[in-house]
Write an enzyme that holds these catalytic residues in place. Structure first.
Site, PDB file in Angstrom:
ATOM      1  N   GLU A 165      52.490  61.841 -55.998  1.00  0.00           N
ATOM      2  CA  GLU A 165      51.891  63.169 -55.767  1.00  0.00           C
ATOM      3  C   GLU A 165      52.813  64.199 -55.123  1.00  0.00           C
ATOM      4  OE1 GLU A 165      48.371  62.301 -53.477  1.00  0.00           O
ATOM      5  OE2 GLU A 165      47.442  61.220 -55.123  1.00  0.00           O
ATOM      6  N   GLU A 272      45.312  54.616 -62.026  1.00  0.00           N
ATOM      7  CA  GLU A 272      44.214  54.630 -61.035  1.00  0.00           C
ATOM      8  C   GLU A 272      42.917  55.076 -61.706  1.00  0.00           C
ATOM      9  OE1 GLU A 272      45.247  56.746 -57.428  1.00  0.00           O
ATOM     10  OE2 GLU A 272      47.333  56.142 -57.546  1.00  0.00           O
TER      11      GLU A 272
HETATM   12  C1  GLA Z   1      45.507  58.637 -54.609  1.00  0.00           C
HETATM   13  C2  GLA Z   1      46.445  57.541 -54.199  1.00  0.00           C
HETATM   14  C3  GLA Z   1      45.755  56.236 -54.109  1.00  0.00           C
HETATM   15  C4  GLA Z   1      44.432  56.329 -53.432  1.00  0.00           C
HETATM   16  C5  GLA Z   1      43.603  57.352 -54.105  1.00  0.00           C
HETATM   17  C6  GLA Z   1      42.261  57.346 -53.456  1.00  0.00           C
HETATM   18  O1  GLA Z   1      45.248  58.629 -55.936  1.00  0.00           O
HETATM   19  O2  GLA Z   1      47.534  57.402 -55.058  1.00  0.00           O
HETATM   20  O3  GLA Z   1      46.540  55.354 -53.402  1.00  0.00           O
HETATM   21  O4  GLA Z   1      44.593  56.642 -52.076  1.00  0.00           O
HETATM   22  O5  GLA Z   1      44.269  58.582 -53.966  1.00  0.00           O
HETATM   23  O6  GLA Z   1      41.803  56.033 -53.216  1.00  0.00           O
END
Ligand code: GLA
Length: 368
Positions: A165, A272
């Protein structure tokens, strides 16, 4: 005579085999075993899941993981804050437990995440004098962190989210104004990849981010990757976090995204995945009067349609997608409960609160 006695011996042999199979559970397992999610996708890509050590201690959740998934990501246990809370102290227990669960059950392991602006311990940015550290000190600390964590799991973790990020939420800006950026400029990204590559030259190294299907964010992530690749930084792949919803992305946005990143010639994973039943929001807020958090049939239908579209696309692009990981196991517990709306439950996964497959599950596995 000889033939008859041979037949008798053979019959006896099969009878013993049969009884042994029943006694060891092998036979009954063979006839009752339904395919899991990973089996439907055996010819496509590994199917992963983000877990906590607590979930692995629950036999029913552990069994569900073993049945449906062939890859695992520690949800929090390998993040900087939890694993390296104090400069000279690493807390390995949780990560070790997840790694040993994965190894004893034959699951692949994705490491997450080496450098991020959240869940970072405060010692990292502060010197003994109580002031913010210099770029040299911060990069040295990052190197020590990466050497230690990647080194410990070398040969066990096959892929790492190295930088997470780094792109700003504001579409008029480029890199996020994090402490990493304020102290090191863009170099923290380059260095994180170089350190990780040196610590384990065989690990596949990812840049990981969210909202990559929105055209303005996609473009900025693309520009960052292009720049890193041009500088020969060892970035091997892009992770699309895929914290999606029943409202986005559209099929067009998704295929445009996959094609855009594929044009860089690097690998790609969905890292994710979840499909929220509410529109995307980031600011914390309270539940509004009249706002409900019941999982309606209409939501279940919309979610099933969205999951079907998403996996249709994933299968279509199986040549560039090398893994799909869900963020949490089931609706029993998801990071989206209470986030960002306090008091609101969410239902973003393929298994319900009772760990049973939802409508969306069947849409994902029933394909030709
Ligand atoms: C982001 C992070 C993850 C997690 C999510 C929320 O996507 O990369 O590690 O913290 O937020 O669970």
């Amino acid at each position: 005579m000889l033939i008859q006695s041979h037949i008798k011996v053979l019959k006896l042999f099969y009878a013993v085999l049969f009884i042994t199979a029943i006694n060891t559970g092998g036979y009954s397992q063979q006839i009752t075993k339904q395919p899991g999610l990973k089996d439907y996708y055996a010819n496509y890509f590994p199917i992963g899941v983000a877990v906590s050590p607590q979930a692995l201690k629950s036999p029913e959740q552990a069994n569900l993981i073993i049945k449906h998934f062939n890859s695992i990501t520690p949800e929090n246990a390998m993040k900087m804050g939890p694993i390296h809370p104090v400069e000279d102290r690493f807390y390995w227990n949780d990560a070790d437990m997840i790694v040993s669960f994965a190894q004893s059950n034959g699951l692949k392991i994705r490491g997450h995440a080496l450098c991020w602006h959240e869940q970072t311990p405060s010692w990292l940015f502060i010197g003994v004098d109580g002031k913010q550290v210099s770029k040299t000190v911060l990069l040295q600390r990052l190197k020590t962190h990466i050497d230690s964590v990647v080194g410990r799991y070398k040969g066990k973790v096959y892929a790492w989210d190295v930088v997470n990020e780094a792109i700003d939420d504001d579409s008029t800006k480029f890199l996020r104004n994090s402490l990493w950026y304020q102290i090191c400029g863009e170099d923290f990204i380059v260095k994180a990849f170089e350190y990780a590559h040196a610590a384990d030259p065989n690990a596949v190294l990812f840049y990981n981010d969210y909202n990559t299907e929105r055209s303005e964010k996609r473009e900025r992530v693309y520009q960052l990757l292009k720049k890193l690749l041009a500088k020969k930084v060892p970035v091997h792949a892009v992770g699309l976090q895929a914290h999606w919803s029943v409202f986005e992305p559209s099929q067009k946005e998704l295929s445009a995204t996959i094609e855009k990143f594929a044009s860089l010639g690097i690998r790609m994973q969905i890292t994710e995945l979840d499909v929220s039943v509410y529109p995307w929001e980031k600011q914390n807020r309270a539940l509004r009067p009249g706002e409900s958090d019941v999982f309606t049939d209409d939501m279940a239908d919309k979610q099933a349609r969205q999951y079907k579209m998403i996996f249709d696309q994933f299968r279509q692009y199986k040549n560039v997608i090398t893994g799909v990981t869900f963020w949490n196991i089931s609706d029993r517990h998801t990071w989206l409960d209470n986030y960002p709306v306090k008091g609101r439950k969410n239902y973003p996964l393929l298994f319900d609160t009772q760990l049973q497959p939802k409508k969306a599950f069947w849409e994902v596995v029933n394909f030709k």
